[in-house]
Design a protein around this motif. Structure first.
Motif, short mmCIF file in Angstrom:
data_model
loop_
_atom_site.label_atom_id
_atom_site.label_comp_id
_atom_site.label_asym_id
_atom_site.label_seq_id
_atom_site.Cartn_x
_atom_site.Cartn_y
_atom_site.Cartn_z
N PHE A 238 1.69 -15.10 0.34
CA PHE A 238 2.11 -16.04 -0.70
C PHE A 238 3.00 -15.37 -1.76
N GLY A 239 3.64 -14.27 -1.36
CA GLY A 239 4.61 -13.64 -2.25
C GLY A 239 4.09 -12.49 -3.09
N CYS A 240 2.84 -12.09 -2.90
CA CYS A 240 2.30 -10.94 -3.63
C CYS A 240 2.36 -9.70 -2.75
N THR A 241 2.28 -8.55 -3.38
CA THR A 241 2.12 -7.33 -2.59
C THR A 241 0.71 -7.30 -2.05
N GLU A 242 0.46 -6.43 -1.08
CA GLU A 242 -0.88 -6.32 -0.51
C GLU A 242 -1.89 -6.10 -1.62
N GLY A 243 -3.02 -6.77 -1.51
CA GLY A 243 -4.02 -6.72 -2.57
C GLY A 243 -4.78 -5.41 -2.63
N MET A 244 -5.79 -5.39 -3.51
CA MET A 244 -6.55 -4.17 -3.76
C MET A 244 -7.84 -4.15 -2.96
N TYR A 245 -8.04 -3.10 -2.21
CA TYR A 245 -9.29 -2.89 -1.50
C TYR A 245 -10.37 -2.37 -2.44
N SER A 246 -11.60 -2.69 -2.11
CA SER A 246 -12.74 -1.98 -2.71
C SER A 246 -13.03 -0.79 -1.80
N TRP A 247 -13.03 0.37 -2.39
CA TRP A 247 -13.32 1.60 -1.65
C TRP A 247 -14.68 2.13 -2.05
#
Length: 319
Positions: A238-247
């Motif tokens: 939807f036009g965003c960069t790849e989101g943030m993972y929980s590590w």
């Protein structure tokens, strides 16, 4: 007689100097304490208990998990850093208390003050709404939010938590203004959506999955692709960069020697290769993902910058 005593003492001294003193015991030779800087029963705590149960057998030692909650992970994190760097006090944690809380000025330490042992697993954040929401897709929600500035409400698991920064990252990129409502944990933020107190929440997938599967929540998007919902769209669609993972990763106080780090890292790697461990973590929504210390430090650097940019754009920090 005096000569005999002198000769005996000389021989004793020689043997001591040449290495006949007792050898140091190999690490680990005692109980290891693993601090989880959150309450019992959460994703980090359950992952820690699954992993340390097998890890204790591989290391042939007792491992005790201790929950030290408070301050979005900062209290337990600080306690770990203040312990001796002998490898007998460790921490299993996500990155919030490393990157976000240091940027918000909520810590007495810097984000890289700990000794990185290794990365162990990861899972995405989920953007979910109630089943009766008018929105069918993430795009529907974004379009509505643009037409109704600052009317979209979304729940998070506290200011500076990954659900918060992940949502901030997305709404900022989409040029959306919205109101965040801070709950104390994932369960409360999900309940907030189910009870109609907020329109949407961004939370760890493990906390939302039971309600997605039961049909009580609608999954609009994931921060990243994930095996549990292979067909679900991600924010990048939807036009965003790849989101943030929980590590989830293992750390020690600053100064743990390289030998101890290697011993622990090798044992964790073996633990994560165990089929039962992989299944237990997978059933809980955590993908095993071993990352050695040097590579995980790079992951931390990337996440530090992304969190910084999200908090800066939201006006929560300044340059």
């Amino acid at each position: 007689m005096k000569k005999w005593v002198a000769l005996t003492l000389a021989l004793l001294m020689m043997f001591t100097v040449t290495g006949c003193a007792p050898k140091e015991e190999a690490y680990p030779s005692g109980t290891i304490k693993v601090i989880v800087p959150f309450g019992a029963g959460g994703d980090t705590d359950l992952a820690a208990r699954i992993i340390t149960d097998k890890l204790s057998k591989i290391l042939n030692c007792t491992i005790v998990v201790e929950n030290v909650g408070g301050g979005s992970g900062v209290v337990g994190h600080t306690q770990m850093l203040n312990s001796d760097p002998d490898g007998y006090t460790l921490m299993i944690n996500q990155l919030g208390s490393h990157v976000t809380q240091t940027q918000l000025g909520n810590t007495t330490y810097e984000y890289d003050d700990s000794t990185v042992i290794c990365g162990m697993g990861s899972f995405p954040q989920a953007f979910v709404v109630s089943a009766d929401s008018e929105w069918e897709t993430f795009q529907d929600m974004a379009d509505w939010a643009k037409e109704h500035p600052n009317e979209l409400t979304y729940g998070t698991q506290g200011v500076g938590g990954l659900g918060h920064t992940c949502a901030l990252d997305a709404v900022t990129q989409l040029d959306i203004t919205a109101k965040d409502v801070a709950f104390s944990n994932t369960a409360e933020s999900v309940t907030g959506v189910l009870g109609g107190h907020v329109m949407m929440t961004c939370c760890p997938i493990a906390g939302a999955a039971p309600y997605i599967d039961s049909g009580d929540l609608k999954l609009l998007a994931l921060s990243n692709t994930f095996y549990q919902y292979p067909d679900a769209p991600t924010v990048s669609d939807f036009g965003c960069t790849e989101g943030m993972y929980s590590w989830i990763a293992m750390f020690g106080p600053g100064g743990v020697d390289a030998g101890g780090v290697q011993t622990l890292s090798d044992a964790v790697k073996e633990t994560l290769e165990d089929a039962d461990v992989q299944k237990s973590l997978k059933d809980f929504g955590i993908e095993t993902n071993f990352v050695p210390a040097d590579e995980y430090k790079k992951v931390m650097d990337v996440e530090w910058q992304r969190n910084h940019d999200a908090l800066l754009a939201a006006g929560l920090i300044s340059e």
